[in-house]
Design an enzyme around this catalytic site. Structure first.
Site, PDB file in Angstrom:
ATOM      1  N   GLY A 251       0.753  -1.242   0.000  1.00  0.00           N
ATOM      2  CA  GLY A 251       0.000   0.000   0.000  1.00  0.00           C
ATOM      3  C   GLY A 251       0.784   1.292   0.000  1.00  0.00           C
ATOM      4  N   GLY A 295       3.778  -3.591  -3.717  1.00  0.00           N
ATOM      5  CA  GLY A 295       3.652  -3.823  -5.150  1.00  0.00           C
ATOM      6  C   GLY A 295       4.054  -2.565  -5.886  1.00  0.00           C
ATOM      7  N   ARG A 296       3.138  -1.608  -5.873  1.00  0.00           N
ATOM      8  CA  ARG A 296       3.321  -0.357  -6.617  1.00  0.00           C
ATOM      9  C   ARG A 296       4.666   0.317  -6.364  1.00  0.00           C
ATOM     10  NH1 ARG A 296      -1.197   2.769  -7.852  1.00  0.00           N
ATOM     11  NH2 ARG A 296      -2.258   1.739  -6.126  1.00  0.00           N
ATOM     12  N   ARG A 332      -5.843   2.616 -15.818  1.00  0.00           N
ATOM     13  CA  ARG A 332      -5.896   3.393 -14.576  1.00  0.00           C
ATOM     14  C   ARG A 332      -6.578   4.764 -14.732  1.00  0.00           C
ATOM     15  NH1 ARG A 332      -2.416   4.893 -11.592  1.00  0.00           N
ATOM     16  NH2 ARG A 332      -3.353   4.156  -9.661  1.00  0.00           N
ATOM     17  N   TYR A 336      -9.758   4.864 -12.312  1.00  0.00           N
ATOM     18  CA  TYR A 336      -9.599   5.580 -11.030  1.00  0.00           C
ATOM     19  C   TYR A 336      -9.359   7.068 -11.218  1.00  0.00           C
ATOM     20  CZ  TYR A 336      -7.821   0.808 -10.156  1.00  0.00           C
ATOM     21  OH  TYR A 336      -7.629  -0.539 -10.119  1.00  0.00           O
ATOM     22  N   CYS A 362     -13.344   2.397 -28.699  1.00  0.00           N
ATOM     23  CA  CYS A 362     -14.631   3.078 -28.873  1.00  0.00           C
ATOM     24  C   CYS A 362     -15.341   3.294 -27.546  1.00  0.00           C
ATOM     25  CB  CYS A 362     -15.506   2.276 -29.823  1.00  0.00           C
ATOM     26  SG  CYS A 362     -14.661   2.048 -31.385  1.00  0.00           S
ATOM     27  N   GLU A 363     -14.779   4.145 -26.715  1.00  0.00           N
ATOM     28  CA  GLU A 363     -15.347   4.503 -25.420  1.00  0.00           C
ATOM     29  C   GLU A 363     -14.901   5.928 -25.129  1.00  0.00           C
ATOM     30  OE1 GLU A 363     -16.590   2.535 -22.581  1.00  0.00           O
ATOM     31  OE2 GLU A 363     -16.357   0.517 -23.393  1.00  0.00           O
ATOM     32  N   TYR A 391       0.205  -2.092 -12.169  1.00  0.00           N
ATOM     33  CA  TYR A 391      -1.215  -2.139 -12.532  1.00  0.00           C
ATOM     34  C   TYR A 391      -1.450  -1.578 -13.942  1.00  0.00           C
ATOM     35  CZ  TYR A 391      -1.317  -2.923  -7.532  1.00  0.00           C
ATOM     36  OH  TYR A 391      -1.078  -3.419  -6.269  1.00  0.00           O
TER      37      TYR A 391
HETATM   38  N1  LLP Z   1      -1.348  -6.937  -0.441  1.00  0.00           N
HETATM   39  C1  LLP Z   1      -2.677  -7.055  -0.655  1.00  0.00           C
HETATM   40  C2  LLP Z   1      -3.438  -8.000   0.167  1.00  0.00           C
HETATM   41  C3  LLP Z   1      -3.300  -6.269  -1.643  1.00  0.00           C
HETATM   42  O1  LLP Z   1      -4.604  -6.375  -1.841  1.00  0.00           O
HETATM   43  C4  LLP Z   1      -2.521  -5.364  -2.419  1.00  0.00           C
HETATM   44  C5  LLP Z   1      -3.123  -4.552  -3.461  1.00  0.00           C
HETATM   45  C6  LLP Z   1      -1.138  -5.294  -2.160  1.00  0.00           C
HETATM   46  C7  LLP Z   1      -0.586  -6.088  -1.160  1.00  0.00           C
HETATM   47  C8  LLP Z   1      -0.214  -4.386  -2.920  1.00  0.00           C
HETATM   48  O2  LLP Z   1      -0.548  -3.052  -2.758  1.00  0.00           O
HETATM   49  P1  LLP Z   1       0.431  -1.908  -3.340  1.00  0.00           P
HETATM   50  O3  LLP Z   1       1.719  -1.962  -2.555  1.00  0.00           O
HETATM   51  O4  LLP Z   1       0.658  -2.173  -4.777  1.00  0.00           O
HETATM   52  O5  LLP Z   1      -0.331  -0.666  -3.103  1.00  0.00           O
HETATM   53  N2  LLP Z   1      -5.259  -1.463  -9.342  1.00  0.00           N
HETATM   54  C9  LLP Z   1      -5.109  -0.414  -8.364  1.00  0.00           C
HETATM   55  C10 LLP Z   1      -4.454  -0.920  -7.104  1.00  0.00           C
HETATM   56  C11 LLP Z   1      -5.164  -2.094  -6.483  1.00  0.00           C
HETATM   57  C12 LLP Z   1      -4.448  -2.644  -5.275  1.00  0.00           C
HETATM   58  C13 LLP Z   1      -5.041  -3.917  -4.846  1.00  0.00           C
HETATM   59  N3  LLP Z   1      -4.376  -4.567  -3.756  1.00  0.00           N
HETATM   60  C14 LLP Z   1      -4.346   0.740  -8.999  1.00  0.00           C
HETATM   61  O6  LLP Z   1      -4.016   0.670 -10.180  1.00  0.00           O
HETATM   62  O7  LLP Z   1      -4.112   1.750  -8.348  1.00  0.00           O
END
Ligand code: LLP
Length: 439
Positions: A251, A295-296, A332, A336, A362-363, A391
């Protein structure tokens, strides 16, 4: 000052000189587009590793495991790169499990399995792979896990993913830590559930996990959530349940608004240190291993989506720059209202003007940016959509029967095609041969 690719303050992309092509390290994006075509995802392996090391260093004083959230970018080559440097993985499906087992079979014991809807089949596959732990999101799932473990005569290590009821400021679609969200188990129920599970010989209560949402810029909510987790760990200790690990989830957010040409105030090292300190303060005195699921933060800024301008058209007062990349390649902005910095790869002279940068789908929602100041571009020019490493490809689709982009991973002098461009044949394969359904 532009960022230097060696310190990775924000992004690995820069213009080496005023009239040069946007580059990533030693690689000109113009050349990459020529060689591999567009749309093209380009990732810096060097930045991904540099980011990973920031977490390793910030947590050096505590036993820890960084479980990369595979969903952010599940390219096999990226999984292998991280596994080779000791990463674990956070997965949410049987498909992601297969990805890790193929990319880095030796990392199976470093996998945590999250997600609210694990099937019996997925649980079986993960038990057989002997993953590190299941992050269990409901009592019903814990029951299923126990029965599958008994059937296969394999002990399952689990953590309850608790919902700490902490509010984190982010987009409502990616916030998860409130009681009203579908994720996790109400933290007030967790103590009872751990105690009930203690009698089951196929279950081992290994950890407590939490994940409050994504793209969270402040360290405070992470600290607040961890404080509640720490309290639970202490209560469980009193009950005779020794928790070995706490998983703080993912997160940690990045700065999508940093500009390539202007000041770059984003300091990833300071961010990670602040985040680690907030967690550490809440965990003070607890002798547990700390798991993280970023992740991000690891991959977003390492990646760009390269697109070629097809047309520049004017409708009334508006100017539309139509590119060969579209919402199916990077959803994205449409999903969002996300902001992604977009720059010409070889800037032309002239004044910036406000344009909409859109794709061929086409959107009306098929846009990368609206009313965005962009230097003049002409058909045939390249633009780079920045911060697209997380993502982006992972959420791409074949909408409008569009083959998905190729992906290139850059490491030092080397560029590797890690995923070839899809062909129409790839897309149609599952529907062929065409039988006479309609007759
Ligand atoms: N752990 C769990 C249980 C999660 O659900 C997620 C992300 C992460 C870790 C990794 O989170 P990060 O470090 O990447 O923030 N598609 C959206 C983001 C969806 C995140 C879903 N869960 C976007 O493009 O912003």
């Amino acid at each position: 000052m532009p960022n230097s690719s060696s310190d990775f303050s924000s992004r690995p992309f820069e213009y080496p000189s005023a009239d040069a092509s946007l580059s990533c390290g030693q690689h000109s994006l113009t050349k990459l587009a020529k060689q591999y075509g567009t749309p093209l995802y380009v990732y810096s392996a060097d930045q991904i590793l540099a980011r990973f090391m920031l977490f390793q260093q910030a947590l050096a004083d505590r036993s820890h495991l960084i479980c990369y959230a595979v969903k952010a970018n599940s390219a096999l080559a990226i999984l292998k790169l991280l596994a080779d440097h000791g990463a674990g993985f956070d997965i949410v499906s049987g498909g992601e499990l297969q990805r890790v087992l193929i990319a880095a079979p030796e990392a199976a014991g470093r996998i945590v399995f999250s997600g609210v809807g694990k099937t019996a089949e997925e649980i079986d596959q993960a038990l057989d792979a002997d993953i590190y732990a299941f992050n269990v999101e409901s009592e019903a799932e814990l029951k299923l896990l126990a029965s599958r473990a008994a059937k296969r005569k394999r002990k399952a290590r689990f953590a309850l993913r608790v919902n700490p009821d902490v509010f984190a400021e982010t987009h409502p679609y990616i916030s998860t830590g409130l009681r009203e969200h579908k994720f996790g188990i109400d933290i007030r129920q967790a103590r009872r559930i751990y105690n009930e599970a203690a009698g089951n010989k196929w279950l081992t209560a290994h950890g407590v996990s939490v994940h409050i949402g994504s793209q969270i810029r402040s360290a405070d909510p992470f600290g607040a959530a961890m404080k509640r987790v720490a309290k639970l760990v202490r209560e469980l200790e009193i009950d005779g349940i020794a928790i070995k690990s706490v998983d703080a989830g993912g997160g940690l957010g990045i700065d999508y608004h940093a500009t390539l040409s202007g000041p770059d105030n984003f300091n990833p090292r300071a961010k990670v240190e602040e985040y680690a300190a907030a967690l550490e303060t809440s965990l003070a005195g607890l002798n547990v291993q700390l798991l993280l699921e970023p992740g991000r933060f690891l991959v977003a800024q390492a990646g760009a989506l390269l697109a070629r301008v097809l047309y520049v058209k004017r409708n009334g007062k508006k100017t539309f720059v139509v590119t060969d990349a579209a919402m199916n390649d990077l959803i994205r902005p449409a999903l969002y209202q996300a902001f992604h910095e977009i720059v010409p790869v070889l800037p032309r002279a002239g004044r910036s003007a406000a344009v909409d940068i859109v794709g061929p789908v086409c959107e009306t929602g098929d846009f990368f940016a609206r009313d965005r100041k962009l230097k003049p571009v002409e058909p045939g020019d390249l633009v780079a959509v920045l911060d697209a490493g997380a993502y982006g490809m992972a959420q791409s689709s074949n909408y409008n029967t569009r083959p998905r982009p190729a992906e290139v991973l850059l490491r030092g002098k080397k560029a590797t095609l890690i995923r070839r461009r899809e062909t129409i044949a790839d897309l149609l394969g599952p529907e062929l041969p065409l039988s006479n359904h309609s007759k």
